[in-house]
Design a protein around this motif. Structure first.
Motif, PDB file in Angstrom:
ATOM      1  N   VAL A   1      -2.547 -43.638 -11.871  1.00  0.00           N
ATOM      2  CA  VAL A   1      -2.464 -44.272 -13.180  1.00  0.00           C
ATOM      3  C   VAL A   1      -0.978 -44.428 -13.500  1.00  0.00           C
ATOM      4  CG1 VAL A   1      -3.114 -44.163 -15.599  1.00  0.00           C
ATOM      5  CG2 VAL A   1      -4.629 -43.199 -13.883  1.00  0.00           C
ATOM      6  N   VAL A   2      -0.583 -45.689 -13.716  1.00  0.00           N
ATOM      7  CA  VAL A   2       0.832 -46.020 -13.895  1.00  0.00           C
ATOM      8  C   VAL A   2       1.038 -46.548 -15.308  1.00  0.00           C
ATOM      9  CG1 VAL A   2       2.758 -47.421 -13.025  1.00  0.00           C
ATOM     10  CG2 VAL A   2       0.909 -46.710 -11.465  1.00  0.00           C
TER      11      VAL A   2
ATOM     12  N   GLU B   1     -15.612 -41.525 -13.700  1.00  0.00           N
ATOM     13  CA  GLU B   1     -14.500 -41.402 -14.639  1.00  0.00           C
ATOM     14  C   GLU B   1     -13.770 -40.064 -14.531  1.00  0.00           C
ATOM     15  OE1 GLU B   1     -13.718 -44.672 -15.393  1.00  0.00           O
ATOM     16  OE2 GLU B   1     -12.820 -43.563 -17.071  1.00  0.00           O
ATOM     17  N   SER B   2     -14.413 -39.076 -13.883  1.00  0.00           N
ATOM     18  CA  SER B   2     -13.745 -37.769 -13.748  1.00  0.00           C
ATOM     19  C   SER B   2     -12.450 -37.904 -12.946  1.00  0.00           C
ATOM     20  CB  SER B   2     -14.677 -36.742 -13.109  1.00  0.00           C
ATOM     21  OG  SER B   2     -15.179 -37.240 -11.891  1.00  0.00           O
ATOM     22  N   LEU B   3     -12.430 -38.855 -12.010  1.00  0.00           N
ATOM     23  CA  LEU B   3     -11.206 -39.075 -11.226  1.00  0.00           C
ATOM     24  C   LEU B   3     -10.107 -39.639 -12.130  1.00  0.00           C
ATOM     25  CD1 LEU B   3      -9.648 -39.148  -8.569  1.00  0.00           C
ATOM     26  CD2 LEU B   3     -10.706 -41.355  -8.059  1.00  0.00           C
ATOM     27  N   PHE B   4     -10.491 -40.565 -13.000  1.00  0.00           N
ATOM     28  CA  PHE B   4      -9.513 -41.131 -13.933  1.00  0.00           C
ATOM     29  C   PHE B   4      -8.962 -40.042 -14.862  1.00  0.00           C
ATOM     30  CE2 PHE B   4      -8.285 -42.851 -18.031  1.00  0.00           C
ATOM     31  CZ  PHE B   4      -7.345 -43.796 -17.654  1.00  0.00           C
ATOM     32  N   LEU B   5      -9.844 -39.191 -15.336  1.00  0.00           N
ATOM     33  CA  LEU B   5      -9.413 -38.130 -16.258  1.00  0.00           C
ATOM     34  C   LEU B   5      -8.395 -37.212 -15.585  1.00  0.00           C
ATOM     35  CD1 LEU B   5     -12.788 -37.264 -18.027  1.00  0.00           C
ATOM     36  CD2 LEU B   5     -10.868 -38.600 -18.916  1.00  0.00           C
ATOM     37  N   LEU B   6      -8.634 -36.907 -14.310  1.00  0.00           N
ATOM     38  CA  LEU B   6      -7.682 -36.063 -13.566  1.00  0.00           C
ATOM     39  C   LEU B   6      -6.324 -36.742 -13.451  1.00  0.00           C
ATOM     40  CD1 LEU B   6      -9.664 -34.614 -10.501  1.00  0.00           C
ATOM     41  CD2 LEU B   6      -8.625 -33.337 -12.397  1.00  0.00           C
ATOM     42  N   ALA B   7      -6.352 -38.032 -13.066  1.00  0.00           N
ATOM     43  CA  ALA B   7      -5.098 -38.776 -12.884  1.00  0.00           C
ATOM     44  C   ALA B   7      -4.391 -38.952 -14.232  1.00  0.00           C
ATOM     45  CB  ALA B   7      -5.383 -40.134 -12.242  1.00  0.00           C
ATOM     46  N   ASP B   8      -5.180 -39.199 -15.265  1.00  0.00           N
ATOM     47  CA  ASP B   8      -4.610 -39.413 -16.595  1.00  0.00           C
ATOM     48  C   ASP B   8      -3.951 -38.128 -17.119  1.00  0.00           C
ATOM     49  OD1 ASP B   8      -4.252 -41.390 -18.644  1.00  0.00           O
ATOM     50  OD2 ASP B   8      -5.612 -40.211 -19.900  1.00  0.00           O
ATOM     51  N   LYS B   9      -4.539 -36.996 -16.777  1.00  0.00           N
ATOM     52  CA  LYS B   9      -3.966 -35.703 -17.169  1.00  0.00           C
ATOM     53  C   LYS B   9      -2.585 -35.535 -16.519  1.00  0.00           C
ATOM     54  CE  LYS B   9      -5.334 -30.870 -17.188  1.00  0.00           C
ATOM     55  NZ  LYS B   9      -5.557 -30.128 -15.951  1.00  0.00           N
ATOM     56  N   GLN B  10      -2.496 -35.976 -15.260  1.00  0.00           N
ATOM     57  CA  GLN B  10      -1.214 -35.900 -14.550  1.00  0.00           C
ATOM     58  C   GLN B  10      -0.197 -36.865 -15.156  1.00  0.00           C
ATOM     59  OE1 GLN B  10      -0.484 -33.561 -12.367  1.00  0.00           O
ATOM     60  NE2 GLN B  10      -2.560 -32.790 -12.730  1.00  0.00           N
TER      61      GLN B  10
END
Ligand SMILES: [Mg+2]
Length: 317
Positions: free
Chosen positions: A180-181, A285-294
């Motif tokens: 996520v950029v 969406e759990s993958l997005f949540l992980l990336a978004d947390k980072q």
């Protein structure tokens, strides 16, 4: 039915027509008619047709109704219930002339009916009409997945791509990575340079990020606002971090001035990276949540940097 073929259209090649009929004379007649114009696939039974569809997706299906074992109506119902074949236009070609049969076919999702004995010009005209409709529908669908400003995939493309890869990689047991950029302090950029230049900044960023896509399966999309997302199938965390490092180089190379009020004097981005093995227990969406947390970590620790999740990691990482 699970097929490995791509759903993408093949603009340069002739349209592909699958003809299913249990009578050889019918197959020959239709094959001879269609062959000069299209790529023709034939099947003498539903079982054979299923076999063909495992490897090749036609643009249109000409389907006999009366066949031993599985009839055309049942096969049509089966195809309409499958994600991969749902949108395949089906024309029934049949000796049945009753209104009730024709209605049944339409209710099952057929686009047209052609009566036997076959009239050659009518068959060709109907096939041509429905192929043209299919081509236009495909084009509109493709267009609906493009972000108008940047020309890359939009949020809807992202939703579809993530769901598709989540399912596919779950079956294969491979990992899926996501980046996520987010453009740093883009509000300050817009306030200083104006929204028109803000749009140009987004376009330049999208073009720069596109440069790091090296595999056909990797996808870059605009998630919304100044946020972009990469979906990278079969990519472990280390590979995803390497992509993130490459994109930082590309963004730096743009050398775009930022607002004097911002932390950095050039436009920068923050990147959150995550990797998961898709499974049934979690939504995509759990993958997005992980990336978004980072991404949040990256923003909080000074921006213009990459953060990635150390866990959960797969045994081979
Ligand atoms: Mg028949």
């Amino acid at each position: 039915m699970q097929t490995e073929h791509q759903q993408q259209s093949r603009p340069s090649s002739p349209a592909r027509v699958l003809v299913v009929d249990d009578e050889l004379t019918n197959l020959r007649l239709m094959g001879d008619l269609l062959n000069p114009h299209y790529e023709v696939l034939i099947a003498r039974s539903v079982a054979e047709a299923r076999e063909v569809l495992r490897t090749q997706l036609p643009d249109i299906l000409l389907l006999d109704v009366m066949m031993p074992e599985v009839d055309g109506f049942s096969f049509c119902h089966e195809l309409k219930g499958n994600d991969e074949t749902r949108d395949l236009p089906i024309i029934f070609v049949t000796a049945l002339h009753e209104e009730i049969d024709e209605l049944k076919g339409f209710r099952l999702g057929a686009v047209d009916f052609i009566h036997k004995p076959i009239s050659s010009p009518i068959l060709l005209a109907r096939v041509r009409t429905h192929l043209e409709l299919k081509r236009r529908t495909d084009m509109l669908e493709q267009r609906a997945l493009i972000d108008a400003l940047t020309g890359i995939g939009n949020r809807r493309a992202y939703d579809l791509s993530l769901a598709a890869e989540w399912g596919r990689l779950q079956r294969k047991g491979s990992c899926l990575s996501m980046l996520v950029v987010d453009i740093d302090q883009f509000k300050l950029y817009n306030d200083f340079f104006g929204h028109r230049q803000g749009d140009e900044c987004l376009q330049a960023l999208a073009a720069a990020l596109s440069k790091v896509i090296s595999r056909a399966s990797d996808q870059l999309m605009r998630y919304g606002g100044e946020e972009f997302v990469f979906v990278l199938p079969n990519t472990p965390l280390a590979g995803a971090v390497a992509v993130a490092e490459k994109l930082m180089v590309e963004v730096r190379a743009l050398n775009m001035p930022q607002s004097p009020d911002a932390d950095h004097d050039r436009v920068t981005v923050s990147v959150g990276v995550a990797c998961l093995e898709p499974n049934n227990d979690q939504p995509p969406e759990s993958l997005f949540l992980l990336a978004d947390k980072q991404l949040y970590e990256a923003k909080g620790s000074g921006r213009n940097r990459i953060c990635f999740s150390e866990e959960p990691r797969s045994p081979d990482e």
